[in-house]
Design an enzyme around this catalytic site. Structure first.
Site, PDB file in Angstrom:
ATOM      1  N   HIS A 212       0.880  -1.127  -0.109  1.00 29.22           N
ATOM      2  CA  HIS A 212       0.052  -0.141   0.003  1.00 29.22           C
ATOM      3  C   HIS A 212       0.990   1.404   0.014  1.00 29.22           C
ATOM      4  O   HIS A 212       0.477   2.371  -0.714  1.00 29.22           O
ATOM      5  CB  HIS A 212      -0.883   0.046   1.293  1.00 29.22           C
ATOM      6  N   ASP A 213       1.878   1.389   0.746  1.00 24.63           N
ATOM      7  CA  ASP A 213       2.751   2.473   0.745  1.00 24.63           C
ATOM      8  C   ASP A 213       4.267   2.412   0.121  1.00 24.63           C
ATOM      9  O   ASP A 213       5.004   3.137   0.069  1.00 24.63           O
ATOM     10  CB  ASP A 213       3.248   3.010   2.159  1.00 24.63           C
ATOM     11  N   LYS A 216       6.180   5.364  -1.366  1.00 21.31           N
ATOM     12  CA  LYS A 216       6.868   6.246  -0.509  1.00 21.31           C
ATOM     13  C   LYS A 216       8.471   6.291  -0.795  1.00 21.31           C
ATOM     14  O   LYS A 216       9.283   7.037  -0.337  1.00 21.31           O
ATOM     15  CB  LYS A 216       6.650   6.043   0.928  1.00 21.31           C
ATOM     16  N   HIS A 241       2.542   9.529  -3.181  1.00 16.14           N
ATOM     17  CA  HIS A 241       3.067   8.124  -3.010  1.00 16.14           C
ATOM     18  C   HIS A 241       1.823   7.276  -3.457  1.00 16.14           C
ATOM     19  O   HIS A 241       2.216   6.193  -3.762  1.00 16.14           O
ATOM     20  CB  HIS A 241       3.441   7.972  -1.649  1.00 16.14           C
ATOM     21  N   HIS A 271      -5.812   3.477  -1.106  1.00 16.53           N
ATOM     22  CA  HIS A 271      -5.876   3.318   0.453  1.00 16.53           C
ATOM     23  C   HIS A 271      -6.309   4.701   1.289  1.00 16.53           C
ATOM     24  O   HIS A 271      -6.249   4.478   2.341  1.00 16.53           O
ATOM     25  CB  HIS A 271      -4.674   2.518   0.765  1.00 16.53           C
ATOM     26  N   HIS A 272      -5.766   5.909   0.648  1.00 15.51           N
ATOM     27  CA  HIS A 272      -6.248   7.004   1.514  1.00 15.51           C
ATOM     28  C   HIS A 272      -7.410   7.549   0.991  1.00 15.51           C
ATOM     29  O   HIS A 272      -7.587   8.799   1.393  1.00 15.51           O
ATOM     30  CB  HIS A 272      -4.935   7.869   1.075  1.00 15.51           C
TER      31      HIS A 272
END
Length: 298
Positions: A212-213, A216, A241, A271-272
């Site tokens: 998910h990240d 970044k 990201h 996801h955000h």
């Protein structure tokens, strides 16, 4: 290893049993699928279908018998069904029963001709085919497991890039993965249709959630490692990201047709997002947000 013969015909069953034993094979016998199964592991199970009943009941009876057999067996054990020789005179019914055999888990079938208790070489050929198919299936399953292990290992390695830069992000990856599976395992039935495109949704989500990240890795240290509240411009850059992660994963999807990566793209991108539409980057709301991303967002 022995063969298991299931036959409710005393004469036909004994003839087939003797035929197999004369070939030096070890055979265990039971009369009906509902009887207790002998202990041990079998090379092949032979179901000798001898039932005599109205033709319109044969399919139903055969299906019930095979369902019961398969409910008691390891799925890896091949099942050969022999059909009565009398069916040779009814090609249409033979095809119907043959399809039913394969539909309900049999590895192969044959119409068993017997003349004075002797059997054709076709039976041994069918048995060999069953065993070879079983070995091939086992190898195929092992390769699939190895492939999944390699895929997950690669995902963990990629996600470790973030951990090298930010220890908290590394711990966060593991927490999100475990919690996502826990939530997915307990989703109400109303989400069943949404989850249906993914086989074994919760396990797949557990593997894809760490991604998910992943975007970044492209965010500057001055922003990613900043302990203070981010300024407006910094926050806008941090938000990227999500799209960057989806773009990175989409590149690999061109080479790997992976359900984990496919799910990971949607998770990284969304996801955000927020259920009320106030998230980012696309301001999606409610069911516009992919289910995996909604779970990870929790």
């Amino acid at each position: 290893m022995p063969y298991l013969l299931i036959s409710d015909s005393l004469v036909r069953g004994r003839a087939l049993d003797n035929f197999l034993r004369d070939l030096g094979l070890q055979v265990s016998c039971i009369a009906r699928p509902e009887d207790p199964m002998p202990e041990g592991i079998f090379d092949t199970v032979i179901v000798q279908f001898n039932r005599f009943c109205p033709e319109d009941k044969l399919e139903e009876l055969l299906a019930a018998e095979l369902k019961l057999v398969n409910s008691k067996l390891d799925p890896a054990i091949p099942v050969l069904v022999t059909l009565p020789g009398a069916l040779k005179n009814n090609r249409e019914l033979t095809i119907q029963l043959a399809n039913k055999c394969l539909q309900f888990g049999a590895s192969d079938y044959m119409v068993l001709s017997d003349h004075n208790g002797t059997f054709s070489e076709e039976l041994m050929i069918r048995l060999r085919i069953c065993m070879e198919n079983a070995r091939f299936s086992e190898k195929h399953e092992n390769l699939k497991k190895e492939s999944k292990a390699l895929e997950y290992g690669a995902i963990v390695a990629i996600c470790a890039l973030a951990e090298c830069r930010d220890q908290e992000t590394g711990k966060h990856i593991l927490r999100v993965s475990r919690l996502a599976k826990l939530i997915a395992d307990n989703l109400p039935d109303i989400f069943e249709e949404e989850a249906s495109p993914w086989p074994d949704f919760s396990s797949l989500l557990e593997q894809a959630a760490p991604l998910h990240d992943i975007g970044k890795v492209a965010i500057r240290d001055s922003i990613l490692l900043n302990k203070k509240k981010l300024g407006r411009n910094q926050y806008i850059k941090m938000q990227k990201h999500t799209t960057l992660g989806a773009e990175f994963l989409s590149l690999s999807q061109g080479y790997l047709q992976s359900p984990v990566i496919e799910m990971g793209i949607g998770i990284a991108q969304s996801h955000h997002e927020r259920f009320d539409g106030n998230g980012y980057p696309q301001k999606l709301k409610e069911k516009e947000i992919p289910l995996p991303a909604r779970v990870v967002a929790i």
